[in-house]
Design a protein around this motif. Sequence first.
Motif, PDB file in Angstrom:
ATOM      1  N   GLN A 183      14.754  -2.261 -94.802  1.00  0.00           N
ATOM      2  CA  GLN A 183      13.938  -3.067 -93.899  1.00  0.00           C
ATOM      3  C   GLN A 183      13.129  -2.219 -92.924  1.00  0.00           C
ATOM      4  O   GLN A 183      12.132  -2.692 -92.373  1.00  0.00           O
ATOM      5  CB  GLN A 183      14.829  -4.009 -93.067  1.00  0.00           C
ATOM      6  CG  GLN A 183      15.487  -5.117 -93.847  1.00  0.00           C
ATOM      7  CD  GLN A 183      16.537  -5.834 -93.007  1.00  0.00           C
ATOM      8  OE1 GLN A 183      16.925  -5.357 -91.935  1.00  0.00           O
ATOM      9  NE2 GLN A 183      17.006  -6.974 -93.489  1.00  0.00           N
TER      10      GLN A 183
ATOM     11  N   LEU B  57       9.430  -2.239 -93.069  1.00  0.00           N
ATOM     12  CA  LEU B  57       8.785  -3.542 -93.289  1.00  0.00           C
ATOM     13  C   LEU B  57       8.543  -4.333 -92.014  1.00  0.00           C
ATOM     14  O   LEU B  57       8.095  -5.472 -92.076  1.00  0.00           O
ATOM     15  CB  LEU B  57       9.650  -4.377 -94.250  1.00  0.00           C
ATOM     16  CG  LEU B  57       9.894  -3.753 -95.623  1.00  0.00           C
ATOM     17  CD1 LEU B  57      10.829  -4.639 -96.444  1.00  0.00           C
ATOM     18  CD2 LEU B  57       8.581  -3.547 -96.366  1.00  0.00           C
ATOM     19  N   GLY B  58       8.862  -3.761 -90.884  1.00  0.00           N
ATOM     20  CA  GLY B  58       8.657  -4.490 -89.634  1.00  0.00           C
ATOM     21  C   GLY B  58       9.868  -5.333 -89.274  1.00  0.00           C
ATOM     22  O   GLY B  58      10.932  -5.235 -89.883  1.00  0.00           O
ATOM     23  N   ARG B  59       9.684  -6.193 -88.302  1.00  0.00           N
ATOM     24  CA  ARG B  59      10.793  -6.992 -87.764  1.00  0.00           C
ATOM     25  C   ARG B  59      11.305  -7.976 -88.813  1.00  0.00           C
ATOM     26  O   ARG B  59      10.543  -8.717 -89.422  1.00  0.00           O
ATOM     27  CB  ARG B  59      10.336  -7.741 -86.511  1.00  0.00           C
ATOM     28  CG  ARG B  59      11.469  -8.467 -85.790  1.00  0.00           C
ATOM     29  CD  ARG B  59      10.968  -9.077 -84.489  1.00  0.00           C
ATOM     30  NE  ARG B  59      12.058  -9.716 -83.763  1.00  0.00           N
ATOM     31  CZ  ARG B  59      12.463 -10.957 -83.957  1.00  0.00           C
ATOM     32  NH1 ARG B  59      11.846 -11.716 -84.865  1.00  0.00           N
ATOM     33  NH2 ARG B  59      13.447 -11.466 -83.253  1.00  0.00           N
TER      34      ARG B  59
END
Length: 257
Positions: free
Chosen positions: A205, A208-210
Amino acid sequence: MNAVLKPQMHPDEWKARVELAAAYRIFDMLGWAEMIYNHITVRLPDSVTGGAKQFLINPFGLHYSEVTASNLLKIDIEGNKLDAGNPWPVNPAGFTIHAAIHDNVEGAHCVMHTHTTSGLAVACTEGGLAQNNFYSAQLHDLVAYHDFEGITIHADEAPRLLASMGKRPLMILRNHGLLAAGHTLPLAFVNLWTLQRACDIRVAQAALGRAIPIPTPVAIKTTADALQFDQRFGAGQDVFDAMTRLMEQRCGPGYKT
């Protein structure tokens, strides 16, 4: 199997040895081995020991792929070798934390410790394991944390580690790795596998950002619904049996010798 069964060995000890040797080979197959280091330990049943606290541990110096039922070491709670006929040394310092958990945590029949890349990466983050994926949602309130104090070989760390662990079956050793305990080896394995998968996804993750958080009530329900932990559904036994069959197909039955 009878051909390699030691005449003086209780059949329950041999059964425990075969299962533990399979676990070491499975760890190697999964890429969880760490050269000759780290341990999976099990306490031998009272039918074997008469109530004495005795354990099986990997011979120090062997890779996990070399562990067999007969070369596993039998030790006491102090890490002293009990089977004099086994030529391999024991690493008593490496058993220090395992001994503390076996001795003080109810039902800690098996203790597993890994330094996988994803597990260690998550252990090094301030936030730790995020409750935002299918696997971490199955571990609500099951994962403890213990702050890094250096290599876990000093007995004086044991009380602090036990206080950190409490009654949780899983622990993230900060800056260090993952640990699991269970009243059976298969249950400890499936718990650790779930934590490892959650860590794998957590690392993936990062680019991939928040991530989308999972609400606590949903995580509580998901944990309650996770059948692989439930005694009615094998508590990991069916998973461990399947992995043992796969390991035998790939590596052969040599671990039973």
